[in-house]
Design an enzyme around this catalytic site. Structure first.
Site, PDB file in Angstrom:
ATOM      1  N   ASP A  44      -1.392  -4.901   2.629  1.00 55.90           N
ATOM      2  CA  ASP A  44      -1.343  -4.073   1.421  1.00 55.90           C
ATOM      3  C   ASP A  44      -2.670  -3.344   1.242  1.00 55.90           C
ATOM      4  O   ASP A  44      -3.725  -3.971   1.105  1.00 55.90           O
ATOM      5  CB  ASP A  44      -1.071  -4.952   0.192  1.00 55.90           C
ATOM      6  CG  ASP A  44      -1.040  -4.153  -1.100  1.00 55.90           C
ATOM      7  OD1 ASP A  44       0.067  -3.807  -1.543  1.00 55.90           O
ATOM      8  OD2 ASP A  44      -2.125  -3.871  -1.661  1.00 55.90           O
ATOM      9  N   TYR A  49      -8.396   2.441  -2.460  1.00 54.27           N
ATOM     10  CA  TYR A  49      -9.264   1.431  -1.859  1.00 54.27           C
ATOM     11  C   TYR A  49     -10.222   2.033  -0.832  1.00 54.27           C
ATOM     12  O   TYR A  49     -11.205   1.391  -0.444  1.00 54.27           O
ATOM     13  CB  TYR A  49      -8.440   0.333  -1.166  1.00 54.27           C
ATOM     14  CG  TYR A  49      -7.492  -0.424  -2.052  1.00 54.27           C
ATOM     15  CD1 TYR A  49      -7.517  -0.291  -3.446  1.00 54.27           C
ATOM     16  CD2 TYR A  49      -6.539  -1.280  -1.499  1.00 54.27           C
ATOM     17  CE1 TYR A  49      -6.622  -0.986  -4.241  1.00 54.27           C
ATOM     18  CE2 TYR A  49      -5.652  -1.977  -2.287  1.00 54.27           C
ATOM     19  CZ  TYR A  49      -5.683  -1.820  -3.657  1.00 54.27           C
ATOM     20  OH  TYR A  49      -4.793  -2.512  -4.433  1.00 54.27           O
ATOM     21  N   LYS A  74      -0.563   3.022  -1.546  1.00 54.76           N
ATOM     22  CA  LYS A  74      -0.278   3.464  -2.917  1.00 54.76           C
ATOM     23  C   LYS A  74      -0.889   4.832  -3.209  1.00 54.76           C
ATOM     24  O   LYS A  74      -1.933   5.183  -2.657  1.00 54.76           O
ATOM     25  CB  LYS A  74      -0.839   2.455  -3.923  1.00 54.76           C
ATOM     26  CG  LYS A  74      -0.497   1.017  -3.623  1.00 54.76           C
ATOM     27  CD  LYS A  74      -1.167   0.062  -4.609  1.00 54.76           C
ATOM     28  CE  LYS A  74      -1.071  -1.377  -4.132  1.00 54.76           C
ATOM     29  NZ  LYS A  74      -1.981  -1.660  -3.001  1.00 54.76           N
ATOM     30  N   HIS A 107       0.484   3.859  -8.111  1.00 51.98           N
ATOM     31  CA  HIS A 107      -0.519   2.828  -8.360  1.00 51.98           C
ATOM     32  C   HIS A 107      -0.703   2.512  -9.842  1.00 51.98           C
ATOM     33  O   HIS A 107      -1.053   1.383 -10.201  1.00 51.98           O
ATOM     34  CB  HIS A 107      -1.853   3.272  -7.759  1.00 51.98           C
ATOM     35  CG  HIS A 107      -2.768   2.159  -7.413  1.00 51.98           C
ATOM     36  ND1 HIS A 107      -3.734   2.248  -6.443  1.00 51.98           N
ATOM     37  CD2 HIS A 107      -2.889   0.894  -7.907  1.00 51.98           C
ATOM     38  CE1 HIS A 107      -4.395   1.108  -6.350  1.00 51.98           C
ATOM     39  NE2 HIS A 107      -3.899   0.278  -7.233  1.00 51.98           N
TER      40      HIS A 107
END
Length: 281
Positions: A44, A49, A74, A107
């Protein structure tokens, strides 16, 4: 590995590996490589990120067949909107060095949710993503999205741990056949999670750690979990949760730890919504 079946028939491992807050390229690539070697087959990540490239490189270098890996990423709110969402998705594919993702999520429950969801529906129909879903949606926003769109979310990834157990949310998800997934299964160590006396006591009965007890507790609730660690021994330990089963008594002891309060922030708080809105400007 136990799997759950999403509402469109796609199968997903109930235990995966998360890479939130692993910002360093080499550290992230090494950690994902370790996870894959350990046996994890669900990874994931997210646009926000900023480590999709490291994840993609680790998967490529592992030489594990693509079809054996369930990959989630996401869409971040700064790229919400029909056209921007499609472009951001392509950017993620390029960084991950793949032709499709298994699960693509909105997200956050803010900004142009509907325009973005229309883009996700088209990506799903084209096969570029096997399933689509959301993250951080409270029941009201989730039901609203389901009610006014063609394809319902396959999954909702929300803060879920022993101190914020989200039973009511899970009941709504069950009603609408949306898979419950946890982020921050260890509450990021807050509230003395790793030294909680009740969890330690239960762990001693089974010869397991507090982390393993918590992961097992959520798996028995049929919640998908994506624990994160960069320590090889802990990555391995978090994977060793299928050789024991918590008793009903122990499940209830853990249930009593619920505070029904976020350990981080409430997505329904006006000040928090305003904070997120500023990120898109």
């Amino acid at each position: 590995m136990k799997k759950v079946t999403l509402n469109n028939g796609v199968e997903m491992p109930i235990l995966g590996y998360g890479v939130y807050q692993i910002h360093d390229y080499e550290e992230c690539k090494k950690a994902v490589h370790t996870a894959l070697q350990t046996g994890y087959r669900s990874i994931d990540t997210a646009q926000a990120y900023q480590n999709e490239k490291a994840v993609g490189d680790a998967i490529k270098e592992s030489e594990i067949p693509r079809e054996e890996i369930f990959l989630t990423t996401k869409l971040w709110i700064s790229d919400y909107g029909y056209e921007k969402a499609k472009k951001a998705f392509d950017d993620s594919l390029n960084k991950l060095q793949i032709d499709y993702v298994d699960l693509y999520l909105l997200h956050q429950p803010f900004n142009d949710i509907y325009g973005s969801w229309k883009a996700l529906e088209e990506l799903n129909k084209s096969g570029k993503t096997k399933a689509i879903g959301v993250s951080n949606f409270y029941p009201d926003r989730l039901v609203d999205l389901i009610s006014y769109n063609e394809i319902p979310p396959a999954l909702n990834q929300i803060e879920t741990h022993v101190f914020n157990q989200r039973w009511e949310d899970q009941e709504v998800m069950k009603k609408f056949d949306v898979q419950h997934e946890s982020w921050a299964p260890f509450a990021e160590g807050l509230s003395d999670f790793f030294s909680n006396e009740e969890l330690e006591k239960i762990g001693k009965k089974y010869g397991k750690s507090v982390a393993q007890v918590t992961l097992r507790w959520m798996i028995q609730r049929n919640i998908v979990v994506i624990p994160k660690s960069v320590t090889p021994s802990r990555i391995k330990q978090n994977f060793e949760v299928f050789d024991f089963e918590l008793s009903e008594e122990d499940m209830n002891v853990i249930k009593n730890l619920d505070t029904k309060t976020s350990s981080f922030f409430d997505h329904r708080d006006p000040e928090r919504v305003e904070w997120f809105a500023k990120l898109t400007r």
